[in-house]
Design a protein around this motif. Structure first.
Motif, mmCIF file in Angstrom:
data_model
loop_
_atom_site.group_PDB
_atom_site.id
_atom_site.type_symbol
_atom_site.label_atom_id
_atom_site.label_comp_id
_atom_site.label_asym_id
_atom_site.label_seq_id
_atom_site.Cartn_x
_atom_site.Cartn_y
_atom_site.Cartn_z
ATOM 1 N N GLY A 92 0.804 -1.216 0.000
ATOM 2 C CA GLY A 92 0.000 0.000 0.000
ATOM 3 C C GLY A 92 0.833 1.259 0.000
ATOM 4 O O GLY A 92 2.023 1.259 0.316
ATOM 5 N N GLU A 93 0.174 2.336 -0.371
ATOM 6 C CA GLU A 93 0.820 3.643 -0.381
ATOM 7 C C GLU A 93 1.003 4.141 1.048
ATOM 8 O O GLU A 93 0.142 3.933 1.899
ATOM 9 C CB GLU A 93 -0.038 4.630 -1.166
ATOM 10 C CG GLU A 93 0.593 6.001 -1.270
ATOM 11 C CD GLU A 93 -0.453 7.086 -1.514
ATOM 12 O OE1 GLU A 93 -0.092 8.102 -2.103
ATOM 13 O OE2 GLU A 93 -1.606 6.913 -1.086
ATOM 14 N N VAL A 94 2.143 4.783 1.295
ATOM 15 C CA VAL A 94 2.423 5.397 2.599
ATOM 16 C C VAL A 94 2.856 6.838 2.360
ATOM 17 O O VAL A 94 3.750 7.098 1.536
ATOM 18 C CB VAL A 94 3.533 4.635 3.362
ATOM 19 C CG1 VAL A 94 3.811 5.306 4.703
ATOM 20 C CG2 VAL A 94 3.134 3.179 3.571
ATOM 21 N N ALA A 95 2.248 7.763 3.063
ATOM 22 C CA ALA A 95 2.564 9.173 2.878
ATOM 23 C C ALA A 95 3.948 9.498 3.419
ATOM 24 O O ALA A 95 4.400 8.915 4.400
ATOM 25 C CB ALA A 95 1.518 10.036 3.579
ATOM 26 N N GLY A 96 4.616 10.423 2.755
ATOM 27 C CA GLY A 96 5.869 10.952 3.288
ATOM 28 C C GLY A 96 7.127 10.303 2.768
ATOM 29 O O GLY A 96 8.215 10.597 3.272
ATOM 30 N N TYR A 97 7.028 9.414 1.746
ATOM 31 C CA TYR A 97 8.256 8.805 1.239
ATOM 32 C C TYR A 97 9.036 9.848 0.438
ATOM 33 O O TYR A 97 8.463 10.532 -0.418
ATOM 34 C CB TYR A 97 7.939 7.590 0.366
ATOM 35 C CG TYR A 97 9.165 6.781 0.017
ATOM 36 C CD1 TYR A 97 9.817 6.045 0.997
ATOM 37 C CD2 TYR A 97 9.696 6.788 -1.266
ATOM 38 C CE1 TYR A 97 10.952 5.312 0.707
ATOM 39 C CE2 TYR A 97 10.832 6.056 -1.562
ATOM 40 C CZ TYR A 97 11.462 5.323 -0.582
ATOM 41 O OH TYR A 97 12.584 4.598 -0.868
ATOM 42 N N PRO A 98 10.347 9.995 0.690
ATOM 43 C CA PRO A 98 11.097 11.111 0.092
ATOM 44 C C PRO A 98 11.310 11.009 -1.412
ATOM 45 O O PRO A 98 11.396 12.026 -2.094
ATOM 46 C CB PRO A 98 12.441 11.080 0.838
ATOM 47 C CG PRO A 98 12.568 9.663 1.328
ATOM 48 C CD PRO A 98 11.174 9.210 1.628
ATOM 49 N N ASP A 99 11.412 9.796 -1.951
ATOM 50 C CA ASP A 99 11.720 9.639 -3.374
ATOM 51 C C ASP A 99 10.426 9.469 -4.160
ATOM 52 O O ASP A 99 9.919 8.370 -4.328
ATOM 53 C CB ASP A 99 12.638 8.427 -3.581
ATOM 54 C CG ASP A 99 13.194 8.370 -5.004
ATOM 55 O OD1 ASP A 99 12.724 9.150 -5.856
ATOM 56 O OD2 ASP A 99 14.088 7.548 -5.253
ATOM 57 N N GLU A 119 -1.476 4.358 -7.632
ATOM 58 C CA GLU A 119 -2.329 5.518 -7.415
ATOM 59 C C GLU A 119 -2.498 5.788 -5.925
ATOM 60 O O GLU A 119 -2.247 4.943 -5.078
ATOM 61 C CB GLU A 119 -3.696 5.297 -8.075
ATOM 62 C CG GLU A 119 -4.539 4.202 -7.438
ATOM 63 C CD GLU A 119 -4.237 2.816 -7.973
ATOM 64 O OE1 GLU A 119 -5.001 1.893 -7.644
ATOM 65 O OE2 GLU A 119 -3.233 2.663 -8.695
ATOM 66 N N THR A 120 -2.971 6.975 -5.620
ATOM 67 C CA THR A 120 -3.189 7.378 -4.236
ATOM 68 C C THR A 120 -4.189 6.441 -3.555
ATOM 69 O O THR A 120 -5.225 6.107 -4.123
ATOM 70 C CB THR A 120 -3.715 8.823 -4.190
ATOM 71 O OG1 THR A 120 -2.772 9.686 -4.818
ATOM 72 C CG2 THR A 120 -3.926 9.267 -2.746
ATOM 73 N N GLY A 121 -3.843 6.035 -2.339
ATOM 74 C CA GLY A 121 -4.728 5.163 -1.581
ATOM 75 C C GLY A 121 -4.695 3.708 -1.988
ATOM 76 O O GLY A 121 -5.537 2.922 -1.542
ATOM 77 N N PHE A 122 -3.704 3.304 -2.787
ATOM 78 C CA PHE A 122 -3.643 1.918 -3.258
ATOM 79 C C PHE A 122 -3.449 0.954 -2.089
ATOM 80 O O PHE A 122 -2.623 1.169 -1.216
ATOM 81 C CB PHE A 122 -2.487 1.751 -4.250
ATOM 82 C CG PHE A 122 -2.260 0.323 -4.669
ATOM 83 C CD1 PHE A 122 -3.023 -0.257 -5.663
ATOM 84 C CD2 PHE A 122 -1.292 -0.449 -4.045
ATOM 85 C CE1 PHE A 122 -2.819 -1.572 -6.044
ATOM 86 C CE2 PHE A 122 -1.078 -1.768 -4.417
ATOM 87 C CZ PHE A 122 -1.849 -2.325 -5.424
ATOM 88 N N ARG A 123 -4.225 -0.136 -2.079
ATOM 89 C CA ARG A 123 -4.083 -1.217 -1.104
ATOM 90 C C ARG A 123 -4.430 -2.533 -1.786
ATOM 91 O O ARG A 123 -5.460 -2.647 -2.446
ATOM 92 C CB ARG A 123 -5.024 -1.023 0.098
ATOM 93 C CG ARG A 123 -4.719 0.173 0.980
ATOM 94 C CD ARG A 123 -3.445 -0.024 1.789
ATOM 95 N NE ARG A 123 -3.170 1.104 2.661
ATOM 96 C CZ ARG A 123 -2.538 2.195 2.290
ATOM 97 N NH1 ARG A 123 -2.141 2.314 1.033
ATOM 98 N NH2 ARG A 123 -2.304 3.163 3.146
#
Length: 290
Positions: free
Chosen positions: A108-115, A122-126
């Motif tokens: 899943g997507e996690v907010a705040g990854y630097p790269d 896509e946003t909110g992928f799980r």
């Protein structure tokens, strides 16, 4: 859901808000996973020659004109590109393995990854997986590998992938064991992967009988190793109960990770009851000695 509120905190921790504004965490560590391969392809191939790969043009200009001399030169240059294969005998096992022990991995997507260049979904992928594509190949020596998430593309479906390279003699023995079996034997793979797990889930996974691991979609991979690959024949006769088998193993100093954990919990329980008994005795002595 918790996984929809995850944020990167450090390279090894993800956070999400808990009750009473507490910060809860997913922690990355070496997670043991068992994979069962029942349908797979075992390939043994013999190679003779190969050609060098190059993006450069052939050297010189004397081979370009459409003359007899230039044509001969051109053929000689092309022939020089042929090389003896580095690995004359190659082995490979590949297939889709099932997670044993009812484990699973959610990507899943996690907010705040630097790269941000590594964002692949896509946003909110799980998406939760209970299977992983496995490839085991032979090499000059054992090699570490990665546990990867392959994002959906024009040519590939979303999938988890684990690849391993093991030393040729070991691979040769594994292939020989497969060939000796009348039917394609199941392969049990023990691997360790750097995956995240919710600190709450990690406390309950022992008695629950399964683990729910998490892999951030970015970067989308974690270091992984193949611990062992096993083929089992026959079936052990049930002369002894599980408890009796455990006592026999313990008398020989053999502890599986599960039994080692159970032994630790038993020792902890004994220690707690011993402490409670001591406290009661001391309290009674103080009360009746007044």
């Amino acid at each position: 859901m918790i996984k929809e509120m995850l944020t990167w905190e450090t390279n090894s921790t993800l956070t999400y808000p808990g009750k009473d504004n507490r910060v809860m965490r997913f922690r990355e560590d070496w997670r043991p996973i068992r994979l069962i391969l029942t349908k797979y392809e075992a390939v043994s191939s013999v190679k003779s020659f190969d050609t060098e790969f190059s993006l450069d043009e052939l050297p010189g200009e004397d081979w370009k004109p459409l003359t007899e001399e230039a044509q001969k030169k051109y053929r000689e240059l092309r022939k020089a590109e042929i090389k003896t294969a580095k690995d004359p005998v190659a082995y490979r096992i590949s297939g889709r393995a099932q997670f044993a022990d009812r484990d699973n991995v959610t990507v899943g997507e996690v907010a705040g990854y630097p790269d941000k260049q590594m964002e692949k979904v896509e946003t909110g992928f799980r998406k939760t997986f209970d299977k992983v594509h496995v490839t085991i190949a032979a090499g000059d020596q054992d090699a570490r590998d990665h546990f990867r998430f392959i994002a959906n593309s024009e040519h590939l479906d979303e999938e988890l992938y684990f690849g391993a390279v093991i030393q040729k003699d070991k691979m040769r023995q594994l292939m020989a064991d497969i060939r000796l079996s009348k039917e394609l034997p199941p392969l049990e793979l023990s691997i360790k992967v750097l995956l995240f797990e919710d600190q709450i889930d990690s406390w309950t996974s022992t008695w629950r009988g399964r683990s729910n691991y998490f892999l951030p979609a970015a970067p989308g991979w974690g270091h992984a190793i193949l611990v062992d690959a096993s083929i089992k024949w026959g079936e052990q006769e049930g002369y002894f109960s599980d408890e009796e088998n455990q006592k026999i193993d313990e008398s020989m100093g053999i502890y599986t990770p599960e039994r080692q954990l159970q032994k630790t919990l038993q020792n902890l329980e004994r220690g707690v009851w011993t402490l409670v008994t001591v406290v009661i005795i001391v309290a009674c002595s103080f009360y009746f000695g007044r």
